[in-house]
Scaffold this motif. Sequence first.
Motif, PDB file in Angstrom:
ATOM      1  N   CYS A  77       1.005  -1.357  -0.119  1.00  0.00           N
ATOM      2  CA  CYS A  77       0.027   0.032  -0.251  1.00  0.00           C
ATOM      3  C   CYS A  77       0.820   1.262   0.073  1.00  0.00           C
ATOM      4  O   CYS A  77       1.299   1.466   0.968  1.00  0.00           O
ATOM      5  CB  CYS A  77      -0.800  -0.038   1.067  1.00  0.00           C
ATOM      6  N   VAL A  78       1.012   2.008  -1.224  1.00  0.00           N
ATOM      7  CA  VAL A  78       1.995   3.043  -1.347  1.00  0.00           C
ATOM      8  C   VAL A  78       1.470   4.260  -0.140  1.00  0.00           C
ATOM      9  O   VAL A  78       2.381   4.848   0.517  1.00  0.00           O
ATOM     10  CB  VAL A  78       1.605   3.739  -2.802  1.00  0.00           C
ATOM     11  N   TYR A  79       0.141   4.353  -0.058  1.00  0.00           N
ATOM     12  CA  TYR A  79      -0.468   5.524   0.960  1.00  0.00           C
ATOM     13  C   TYR A  79      -0.042   4.963   2.314  1.00  0.00           C
ATOM     14  O   TYR A  79       0.176   5.902   3.236  1.00  0.00           O
ATOM     15  CB  TYR A  79      -1.976   5.935   0.860  1.00  0.00           C
ATOM     16  N   CYS A  80      -0.062   3.703   2.622  1.00  0.00           N
ATOM     17  CA  CYS A  80       0.559   3.282   4.051  1.00  0.00           C
ATOM     18  C   CYS A  80       1.960   3.668   4.202  1.00  0.00           C
ATOM     19  O   CYS A  80       2.365   4.123   5.274  1.00  0.00           O
ATOM     20  CB  CYS A  80       0.212   1.762   4.236  1.00  0.00           C
ATOM     21  N   ASP A  81       2.581   3.583   3.209  1.00  0.00           N
ATOM     22  CA  ASP A  81       3.975   3.779   3.404  1.00  0.00           C
ATOM     23  C   ASP A  81       4.391   5.231   3.535  1.00  0.00           C
ATOM     24  O   ASP A  81       5.218   5.481   4.310  1.00  0.00           O
ATOM     25  CB  ASP A  81       4.778   3.203   2.150  1.00  0.00           C
ATOM     26  N   ARG A  82       3.429   6.049   2.627  1.00  0.00           N
ATOM     27  CA  ARG A  82       3.544   7.672   3.043  1.00  0.00           C
ATOM     28  C   ARG A  82       3.042   8.071   4.215  1.00  0.00           C
ATOM     29  O   ARG A  82       3.850   8.843   4.812  1.00  0.00           O
ATOM     30  CB  ARG A  82       2.519   8.323   1.929  1.00  0.00           C
ATOM     31  N   LEU A  83       2.241   7.272   4.890  1.00  0.00           N
ATOM     32  CA  LEU A  83       1.678   7.520   6.389  1.00  0.00           C
ATOM     33  C   LEU A  83       2.963   7.115   7.353  1.00  0.00           C
ATOM     34  O   LEU A  83       3.326   7.929   8.173  1.00  0.00           O
ATOM     35  CB  LEU A  83       0.538   6.898   6.666  1.00  0.00           C
ATOM     36  N   LYS A  84       3.557   5.822   7.126  1.00  0.00           N
ATOM     37  CA  LYS A  84       4.947   5.653   7.982  1.00  0.00           C
ATOM     38  C   LYS A  84       5.942   6.780   7.762  1.00  0.00           C
ATOM     39  O   LYS A  84       6.493   6.921   8.778  1.00  0.00           O
ATOM     40  CB  LYS A  84       5.282   4.013   7.644  1.00  0.00           C
ATOM     41  N   ASP A  85       6.230   7.070   6.419  1.00  0.00           N
ATOM     42  CA  ASP A  85       7.173   8.116   6.412  1.00  0.00           C
ATOM     43  C   ASP A  85       6.776   9.376   6.822  1.00  0.00           C
ATOM     44  O   ASP A  85       7.732  10.016   7.643  1.00  0.00           O
ATOM     45  CB  ASP A  85       7.523   8.353   4.859  1.00  0.00           C
TER      46      ASP A  85
END
Length: 192
Positions: A77-85
């Motif tokens: 999930c790209v947006y999950c990765d963005r949230l983690k970042d």
Amino acid sequence: MRSFLVLCIAIFSIYGCQDEADANIVTSGTDYTQEQQKAMENIDINSYAEVADVFKETSVIESNGLPYVLVFSANGCVYCDRLKDLIKDNADVKEFLKANYAPYYINVSYSKTHFVEFINKSIATADLVEKYGIKPTPTLVFLSKNGKELFVYPGFMPKERFLKALEFFQKPELENLESKNINKAFQDFLES
């Protein structure tokens, strides 16, 4: 052709349904070391390793007197990765989460059993997903310290809005409001 069919049925009836399974085919399972079992139970932690200093391990979901924020995510999930970042790269977000919330990162790509304090029972990841109607990931679920659902936000939340949401949903008085009033109060808070 008819005699061939009769012959096949006869052979199947003799050899097709044996009472005992061949011991060479059936295994008794795999013996795992305690270390291997623990690694399998906590495989989801690897999916959020870069923010594991913020989020608590999900085997036991408890408030410790703080409101909850549950982040539902999935592998790939790209947006999950963005949230983690966003969380990893912003000390203010990290510190606010750690100081004011019981934060849990729940990866829906894995099946796990979670003991959830506010329902006082163990529940599978899939059942948590169903409970909160999780469809897209990430989905943020804000709960009071007693487990009352305050707000469910499907999708990525930019930093400023995320900080405002964290500030707003920690308020104890939200426990006594109805859902529609909470949503209106949050909208007003965002606009102020």
